[in-house]
Motif scaffolding. Sequence first.
Motif, PDB file in Angstrom:
ATOM      1  N   SER A 119      28.589  -1.723 -70.051  1.00  0.00           N
ATOM      2  CA  SER A 119      29.633  -1.155 -69.278  1.00  0.00           C
ATOM      3  C   SER A 119      30.174  -0.027 -69.819  1.00  0.00           C
ATOM      4  O   SER A 119      30.623   0.862 -69.055  1.00  0.00           O
ATOM      5  CB  SER A 119      30.621  -2.225 -69.343  1.00  0.00           C
ATOM      6  OG  SER A 119      31.061  -2.606 -70.393  1.00  0.00           O
ATOM      7  N   ASN A 120      30.071   0.313 -71.251  1.00  0.00           N
ATOM      8  CA  ASN A 120      30.383   1.449 -71.812  1.00  0.00           C
ATOM      9  C   ASN A 120      31.773   1.844 -71.390  1.00  0.00           C
ATOM     10  O   ASN A 120      31.928   2.946 -70.872  1.00  0.00           O
ATOM     11  CB  ASN A 120      29.347   2.679 -71.491  1.00  0.00           C
ATOM     12  CG  ASN A 120      29.562   3.684 -72.646  1.00  0.00           C
ATOM     13  OD1 ASN A 120      30.124   3.501 -73.539  1.00  0.00           O
ATOM     14  ND2 ASN A 120      28.754   4.732 -72.499  1.00  0.00           N
ATOM     15  N   GLY A 121      32.721   0.910 -71.715  1.00  0.00           N
ATOM     16  CA  GLY A 121      34.296   1.302 -71.407  1.00  0.00           C
ATOM     17  C   GLY A 121      34.605   1.348 -70.200  1.00  0.00           C
ATOM     18  O   GLY A 121      34.305   0.697 -69.291  1.00  0.00           O
ATOM     19  N   SER A 122      34.915   2.625 -69.376  1.00  0.00           N
ATOM     20  CA  SER A 122      35.367   2.548 -67.927  1.00  0.00           C
ATOM     21  C   SER A 122      34.103   2.916 -67.105  1.00  0.00           C
ATOM     22  O   SER A 122      33.955   3.217 -66.014  1.00  0.00           O
ATOM     23  CB  SER A 122      36.233   3.893 -67.901  1.00  0.00           C
ATOM     24  OG  SER A 122      35.621   5.106 -68.202  1.00  0.00           O
ATOM     25  N   HIS A 123      32.761   3.089 -67.582  1.00  0.00           N
ATOM     26  CA  HIS A 123      31.715   3.515 -67.146  1.00  0.00           C
ATOM     27  C   HIS A 123      31.182   2.209 -66.245  1.00  0.00           C
ATOM     28  O   HIS A 123      31.199   1.245 -66.785  1.00  0.00           O
ATOM     29  CB  HIS A 123      30.476   4.107 -68.028  1.00  0.00           C
ATOM     30  CG  HIS A 123      31.084   5.270 -68.556  1.00  0.00           C
ATOM     31  ND1 HIS A 123      30.069   5.844 -69.468  1.00  0.00           N
ATOM     32  CD2 HIS A 123      31.964   6.374 -68.281  1.00  0.00           C
ATOM     33  CE1 HIS A 123      30.728   7.082 -69.928  1.00  0.00           C
ATOM     34  NE2 HIS A 123      31.763   7.176 -69.235  1.00  0.00           N
ATOM     35  N   VAL A 124      30.909   2.337 -65.112  1.00  0.00           N
ATOM     36  CA  VAL A 124      30.315   1.352 -64.314  1.00  0.00           C
ATOM     37  C   VAL A 124      28.894   1.354 -64.056  1.00  0.00           C
ATOM     38  O   VAL A 124      28.058   2.517 -63.897  1.00  0.00           O
ATOM     39  CB  VAL A 124      30.886   1.231 -62.973  1.00  0.00           C
ATOM     40  CG1 VAL A 124      30.652   2.596 -62.186  1.00  0.00           C
ATOM     41  CG2 VAL A 124      30.305   0.150 -61.994  1.00  0.00           C
ATOM     42  N   VAL A 125      28.201   0.231 -64.646  1.00  0.00           N
ATOM     43  CA  VAL A 125      26.803   0.464 -64.467  1.00  0.00           C
ATOM     44  C   VAL A 125      26.349  -0.638 -63.889  1.00  0.00           C
ATOM     45  O   VAL A 125      26.694  -1.899 -63.819  1.00  0.00           O
ATOM     46  CB  VAL A 125      26.089   0.033 -65.986  1.00  0.00           C
ATOM     47  CG1 VAL A 125      24.816  -0.224 -65.998  1.00  0.00           C
ATOM     48  CG2 VAL A 125      26.568   1.165 -66.943  1.00  0.00           C
ATOM     49  N   VAL A 126      25.470  -0.291 -62.703  1.00  0.00           N
ATOM     50  CA  VAL A 126      25.027  -1.328 -61.661  1.00  0.00           C
ATOM     51  C   VAL A 126      23.560  -1.232 -61.450  1.00  0.00           C
ATOM     52  O   VAL A 126      22.888  -0.528 -61.549  1.00  0.00           O
ATOM     53  CB  VAL A 126      25.779  -0.693 -60.174  1.00  0.00           C
ATOM     54  CG1 VAL A 126      25.141  -1.911 -59.000  1.00  0.00           C
ATOM     55  CG2 VAL A 126      27.096  -0.449 -60.149  1.00  0.00           C
ATOM     56  N   ALA A 127      23.124  -2.763 -61.780  1.00  0.00           N
ATOM     57  CA  ALA A 127      21.694  -3.025 -62.143  1.00  0.00           C
ATOM     58  C   ALA A 127      21.338  -3.702 -60.778  1.00  0.00           C
ATOM     59  O   ALA A 127      22.166  -4.731 -60.247  1.00  0.00           O
ATOM     60  CB  ALA A 127      21.441  -3.870 -63.291  1.00  0.00           C
ATOM     61  N   ILE A 128      20.539  -3.364 -59.941  1.00  0.00           N
ATOM     62  CA  ILE A 128      19.936  -3.902 -58.889  1.00  0.00           C
ATOM     63  C   ILE A 128      18.423  -4.283 -58.776  1.00  0.00           C
ATOM     64  O   ILE A 128      17.596  -3.273 -59.165  1.00  0.00           O
ATOM     65  CB  ILE A 128      20.260  -2.967 -57.804  1.00  0.00           C
ATOM     66  CG1 ILE A 128      21.797  -2.870 -57.365  1.00  0.00           C
ATOM     67  CG2 ILE A 128      19.683  -3.712 -56.195  1.00  0.00           C
ATOM     68  CD1 ILE A 128      22.060  -1.980 -56.278  1.00  0.00           C
ATOM     69  N   ASP A 129      18.281  -5.359 -58.802  1.00  0.00           N
ATOM     70  CA  ASP A 129      16.832  -5.695 -58.867  1.00  0.00           C
ATOM     71  C   ASP A 129      16.563  -6.401 -57.411  1.00  0.00           C
ATOM     72  O   ASP A 129      17.234  -6.784 -56.538  1.00  0.00           O
ATOM     73  CB  ASP A 129      16.457  -6.908 -59.823  1.00  0.00           C
ATOM     74  CG  ASP A 129      16.278  -6.384 -61.124  1.00  0.00           C
ATOM     75  OD1 ASP A 129      15.920  -5.000 -61.272  1.00  0.00           O
ATOM     76  OD2 ASP A 129      16.655  -7.257 -62.247  1.00  0.00           O
ATOM     77  N   GLY A 130      15.003  -6.708 -57.077  1.00  0.00           N
ATOM     78  CA  GLY A 130      14.584  -7.290 -55.952  1.00  0.00           C
ATOM     79  C   GLY A 130      13.205  -7.035 -55.679  1.00  0.00           C
ATOM     80  O   GLY A 130      12.606  -5.954 -56.278  1.00  0.00           O
ATOM     81  N   PRO A 131      12.702  -7.644 -54.653  1.00  0.00           N
ATOM     82  CA  PRO A 131      11.037  -7.723 -54.356  1.00  0.00           C
ATOM     83  C   PRO A 131      10.909  -6.468 -53.445  1.00  0.00           C
ATOM     84  O   PRO A 131      11.970  -5.784 -53.046  1.00  0.00           O
ATOM     85  CB  PRO A 131      10.981  -8.829 -53.536  1.00  0.00           C
ATOM     86  CG  PRO A 131      12.002  -9.482 -53.020  1.00  0.00           C
ATOM     87  CD  PRO A 131      13.168  -8.971 -54.104  1.00  0.00           C
ATOM     88  N   SER A 132       9.846  -5.904 -52.842  1.00  0.00           N
ATOM     89  CA  SER A 132       9.657  -4.815 -52.025  1.00  0.00           C
ATOM     90  C   SER A 132      10.132  -5.140 -50.874  1.00  0.00           C
ATOM     91  O   SER A 132      10.059  -6.196 -50.081  1.00  0.00           O
ATOM     92  CB  SER A 132       8.172  -4.403 -52.192  1.00  0.00           C
ATOM     93  OG  SER A 132       7.382  -4.505 -53.403  1.00  0.00           O
ATOM     94  N   GLY A 133      10.742  -4.029 -49.998  1.00  0.00           N
ATOM     95  CA  GLY A 133      11.017  -4.161 -48.754  1.00  0.00           C
ATOM     96  C   GLY A 133      12.469  -4.581 -48.555  1.00  0.00           C
ATOM     97  O   GLY A 133      12.834  -4.794 -47.279  1.00  0.00           O
ATOM     98  N   THR A 134      13.197  -5.074 -49.448  1.00  0.00           N
ATOM     99  CA  THR A 134      14.477  -5.341 -49.327  1.00  0.00           C
ATOM    100  C   THR A 134      15.451  -4.051 -48.963  1.00  0.00           C
ATOM    101  O   THR A 134      16.730  -4.358 -48.578  1.00  0.00           O
ATOM    102  CB  THR A 134      15.181  -6.139 -50.756  1.00  0.00           C
ATOM    103  OG1 THR A 134      15.159  -5.136 -51.715  1.00  0.00           O
ATOM    104  CG2 THR A 134      14.215  -7.415 -50.942  1.00  0.00           C
ATOM    105  N   GLY A 135      15.172  -2.989 -49.219  1.00  0.00           N
ATOM    106  CA  GLY A 135      15.970  -1.817 -49.005  1.00  0.00           C
ATOM    107  C   GLY A 135      16.608  -1.392 -50.313  1.00  0.00           C
ATOM    108  O   GLY A 135      17.534  -0.536 -50.270  1.00  0.00           O
ATOM    109  N   LYS A 136      16.282  -1.938 -51.461  1.00  0.00           N
ATOM    110  CA  LYS A 136      16.971  -1.658 -52.607  1.00  0.00           C
ATOM    111  C   LYS A 136      17.118  -0.074 -53.097  1.00  0.00           C
ATOM    112  O   LYS A 136      17.914   0.236 -53.666  1.00  0.00           O
ATOM    113  CB  LYS A 136      16.522  -2.755 -53.783  1.00  0.00           C
ATOM    114  CG  LYS A 136      15.281  -2.256 -54.338  1.00  0.00           C
ATOM    115  CD  LYS A 136      14.798  -3.186 -55.354  1.00  0.00           C
ATOM    116  CE  LYS A 136      13.629  -3.118 -56.211  1.00  0.00           C
ATOM    117  NZ  LYS A 136      12.327  -3.269 -55.198  1.00  0.00           N
ATOM    118  N   SER A 137      15.941   0.405 -52.846  1.00  0.00           N
ATOM    119  CA  SER A 137      15.793   1.813 -53.282  1.00  0.00           C
ATOM    120  C   SER A 137      16.980   2.831 -52.687  1.00  0.00           C
ATOM    121  O   SER A 137      17.870   3.545 -53.002  1.00  0.00           O
ATOM    122  CB  SER A 137      14.443   2.333 -53.194  1.00  0.00           C
ATOM    123  OG  SER A 137      14.707   3.717 -53.630  1.00  0.00           O
TER     124      SER A 137
END
Length: 227
Positions: A2-20
């Motif tokens: 998280s590095n202090g005030s920095h927001v780190v968002v991690a998104i996983d998932g299979p192909s075709g979910t729209g994650k990209s």
Amino acid sequence: MSNGSHVVVAIDGPSGTGKSSVSKAVARKLGVGFLDTGAMYRALTWWCLEQQIELTDADAVAAASRDLPLTMGTDPNHPDVFIDGRSIEVHIRESRISQSVSTVATNLDVRADMQQRQRELMAQVSEQTGGVVAEGRDITTVVAPDATVRILMTASEEARMARRSKQLSVTAESTRSQIVDRDRVDSTVSTFMTAADGVVTVDTSHLDFEQSVQAVLHVVSAEAGHE
């Protein structure tokens, strides 16, 4: 991470979910950087094919990974991919890459190298922009298990196939190969079909693009206090 005030968002998932596409939109909304980790494996696959390295030669591919002159564009508006200064973003989306990338992505030595690159990139981008949204298949569990927000994007097989077929304008058989078969192979080295402890699931089966973006932003707001 998280590095202090920095927001780190991690998104996983299979192909075709729209994650990209959703991850890029979320990064734009948050005003932070974006990292498509899957594109890194695609870039290596393209490079190996260009260099006529057999993808089944695990040692040669791992060596190519360590020497790969890769630069990732992390601006969510223009997330380009460069090898040796040459843009290859269009090339890595070709069907020949989609059909071959799992052989590279399941190489454990390659994964170790790429995961370290990803950690370094995420830290660098987060420092530069105040945060980062990184998407892939093992970001929530291996690359950034201490991210501020960890999300698993899922969708039904039917929804994922429909989206990918429309996106790539390919046949149902080809879509099944790129969605179902690739997920089956990749799941041998990465868990991205079910959420790990502390990871929030966002099911996009019945959500359109904007609804999916809002669903992720809602989780980010709840988990990190960011609108």
